[in-house]
Every structure is written in structure tokens, then in C-alpha cells.
Design an enzyme around this catalytic site. Structure first.
Site, PDB file in Angstrom:
ATOM      1  N   ASP A   8     -27.221  56.118   8.671  1.00 61.91           N
ATOM      2  CA  ASP A   8     -26.121  56.059   7.726  1.00 61.91           C
ATOM      3  C   ASP A   8     -24.847  55.878   8.566  1.00 61.91           C
ATOM      4  O   ASP A   8     -24.871  56.105   9.783  1.00 61.91           O
ATOM      5  CB  ASP A   8     -26.085  57.378   6.939  1.00 61.91           C
ATOM      6  CG  ASP A   8     -24.864  57.496   6.063  1.00 61.91           C
ATOM      7  OD1 ASP A   8     -24.560  56.530   5.342  1.00 61.91           O
ATOM      8  OD2 ASP A   8     -24.200  58.554   6.109  1.00 61.91           O
ATOM      9  N   ASP A  10     -21.050  56.619   7.360  1.00 59.11           N
ATOM     10  CA  ASP A  10     -20.019  57.637   7.146  1.00 59.11           C
ATOM     11  C   ASP A  10     -20.579  59.036   7.375  1.00 59.11           C
ATOM     12  O   ASP A  10     -21.533  59.448   6.717  1.00 59.11           O
ATOM     13  CB  ASP A  10     -19.486  57.546   5.706  1.00 59.11           C
ATOM     14  CG  ASP A  10     -18.793  56.214   5.436  1.00 59.11           C
ATOM     15  OD1 ASP A  10     -18.020  55.781   6.301  1.00 59.11           O
ATOM     16  OD2 ASP A  10     -19.019  55.622   4.369  1.00 59.11           O
TER      17      ASP A  10
HETATM   18  C1  G6P Z   1     -20.491  55.988   1.822  1.00 58.71           C
HETATM   19  C2  G6P Z   1     -19.577  57.190   1.658  1.00 58.71           C
HETATM   20  C3  G6P Z   1     -19.133  57.333   0.224  1.00 58.71           C
HETATM   21  C4  G6P Z   1     -18.539  56.023  -0.282  1.00 58.71           C
HETATM   22  C5  G6P Z   1     -19.558  54.914  -0.164  1.00 58.71           C
HETATM   23  C6  G6P Z   1     -19.012  53.561  -0.614  1.00 58.71           C
HETATM   24  O1  G6P Z   1     -21.724  56.288   1.315  1.00 58.71           O
HETATM   25  O2  G6P Z   1     -20.231  58.377   2.052  1.00 58.71           O
HETATM   26  O3  G6P Z   1     -18.173  58.363   0.147  1.00 58.71           O
HETATM   27  O4  G6P Z   1     -18.125  56.131  -1.638  1.00 58.71           O
HETATM   28  O5  G6P Z   1     -19.962  54.810   1.200  1.00 58.71           O
HETATM   29  O6  G6P Z   1     -18.048  53.136   0.305  1.00 58.71           O
HETATM   30  P1  G6P Z   1     -17.108  51.875   0.117  1.00 58.71           P
HETATM   31  O7  G6P Z   1     -16.521  51.693   1.492  1.00 58.71           O
HETATM   32  O8  G6P Z   1     -17.941  50.719  -0.308  1.00 58.71           O
HETATM   33  O9  G6P Z   1     -16.093  52.232  -0.917  1.00 58.71           O
HETATM   34 MG    MG Z   2     -22.846  59.615   5.081  1.00 53.71          MG
END
Ligand code: G6P
Ligand code: MG
Length: 216
Positions: A8, A10
Site C-alpha cells: 500500500d 499511504d
Molecule cells: C488511500 C488513502 C485514503 C484516500 C485514498 C484515495 O487509500 O489511505 O485516505 O482517500 O487513498 O486517495 P486519492 O489520492 O485518490 O484521493
Molecule cells: Mg494506507
């Protein structure tokens, strides 16, 4: 035998949760309510539109679809100004050393993130060339805990689910890995990531061989 690692982004490779939180919080404040850090935990690993829906429900705000799209776009613009300043210094501790250990093996590396900004962030911090495959929010139709992102990652590496090991910090992400039929290393707290096969605080001082011997 594990032949591929699916990471993953983030909260595993870089810490962007704080920037998502700041941008969502500004939006919520503009709508007249607040979101706590605790509530923000529930948004980890959740797609942009799903996050928006959860936040609006939290604030008892009902909007039309086009208003939601406008808010999500504005939030993303704010988020991008925050993450555009990220550099190699923002890579989480131990990640580069762990990648260096992986490079000495035949194990392949893929990204499995629902973020549509994943490639931009990997480029910004200088890690994009370390990946053999990148599955991000632009390539999937279902967010975590659906296994789609990790199944596509495995397929792009040419591996079966049993040959893949997922690294995840979010509850929804750990579930996605398990739903894909993969072993999952949780990054964070064991009390939170209860479904993970093993939980690490992070990658600092992690020995790849020792980790594999515990998981296989
Ligand atoms: C990751 C983060 C989420 C976020 C998602 C979409 O999973 O943990 O908090 O909402 O990505 O991210 P984006 O950059 O497409 O808005
Ligand atoms: Mg994450």
C-alpha cells in the site's frame, strides 16, 4: 513460497494521511462541522468518493451528486498542493533499506493503492522505478476492502495470490489482502489490525529473511 510483495502507499511507504486529513478537515469546516483525528482513521484506505460520503454522513450533510464531485475535486486540489512538496525525506523510516534487501532477492515489488495520485507521489519521492507493477486508483473500480487492487497487482506480477505478501496500514486494506487470499503484514498496531497475519510498527531494522521465516 512468497515471490511478490504488494505495498500500500499511504501510511506504508509515505505518510500522507495527515495531508488527506488537513484537506478533508478544511472541506468539513467550510460546510460547518469538524472531523476528529479518530474519525480520520476510518478513512484510511478508503477511496476518495467513499471518504467524501462517510464525511458528509458524519456531518449530516446531504448533497447532489454534482455538488459532491465539485467538493471532491476541490479537496483533491488542496491535497495536491500539500503533497507536491514531498521529497525523498518523506519516505517512511526503514522503507529504503527494506527495498534494498528485496532487490537482493528475486522477490518482485508492486504497488496496491486506491489513490489516484499514487504515481505522482512515487515520482515526487523518487521511488517510482523501484516497482515492477503499479496498481492505483486509476486502474480499479472497487476500493478496499474489495480484493481487486491486490488481485490485479498479483496478476500484473504474474503470480498467484498465495505467492504474494501484502503490506498494509489500514483496516480496510488488511481485509482486502485477506479477501484476496494473501498473507498480510500489518503496519501499525496489533490491537487495530487484528486480521493481519503479523503486525510490524514499521520497516526500521526489519530483516527480510526473518520476516519471511515468520510468515511462510
Ligand atoms: C488511500 C488513502 C485514503 C484516500 C485514498 C484515495 O487509500 O489511505 O485516505 O482517500 O487513498 O486517495 P486519492 O489520492 O485518490 O484521493
Ligand atoms: Mg494506507
Amino acid at each position: 513460497m512468497i515471490k511478490g510483495f504488494l505495498f500500500d502507499l499511504d501510511g506504508v511507504i509515505v505518510e500522507t494521511a495527515i495531508f488527506h486529513y488537513q484537506a478533508w478537515r478544511k472541506m468539513a469546516n467550510d460546510l460547518g462541522f469538524d472531523i476528529s483525528e479518530e474519525f480520520n482513521e476510518t478513512l484510511k484506505g478508503v477511496s476518495r468518493m467513499d471518504s467524501l460520503n462517510l464525511i458528509l454522513a458524519h456531518g449530516n450533510v446531504v448533497l447532489l451528486e454534482e455538488e459532491k464531485i465539485e467538493l471532491a475535486t476541490k479537496k483533491n486540489e488542496h491535497y495536491l498542493t500539500l503533497v507536491s512538496k514531498m521529497t525523498a525525506d518523506d519516505i517512511l523510516p526503514g522503507v529504503r533499506e527494506f527495498f534494498a534487501q528485496i532487490k537482493q532477492t528475486d522477490i518482485k515489488i508492486a504497488l496496491g493503492s486506491v489513490s489516484k495520485n499514487a504515481k505522482m507521489i512515487l515520482e515526487g519521492v523518487g521511488l517510482i522505478n523501484d516497482f515492477d507493477a503499479i496498481i492505483d486508483g486509476t486502474k480499479i473500480s472497487k476500493g478496499k476492502p474489495d480484493p481487486e487492487v491486490f488481485l490485479k497487482g498479483a496478476a500484473e506480477l504474474g503470480l498467484s495470490p498465495e505467492e504474494c505478501l501484502v503490506f498494509e496500514d489500514a483496516v480496510a486494506g488488511v481485509e482486502a489482502g485477506k479477501n484476496a487470499g494473501m498473507k498480510v503484514v500489518g503496519i501499525g498496531h496489533a490491537e487495530v489490525l487484528t486480521k493481519a497475519d503479523i503486525v510490524l510498527k514499521g520497516f526500521e531494522n526489519i530483516d527480510l529473511r526473518q520476516l519471511l521465516s515468520k510468515i511462510q
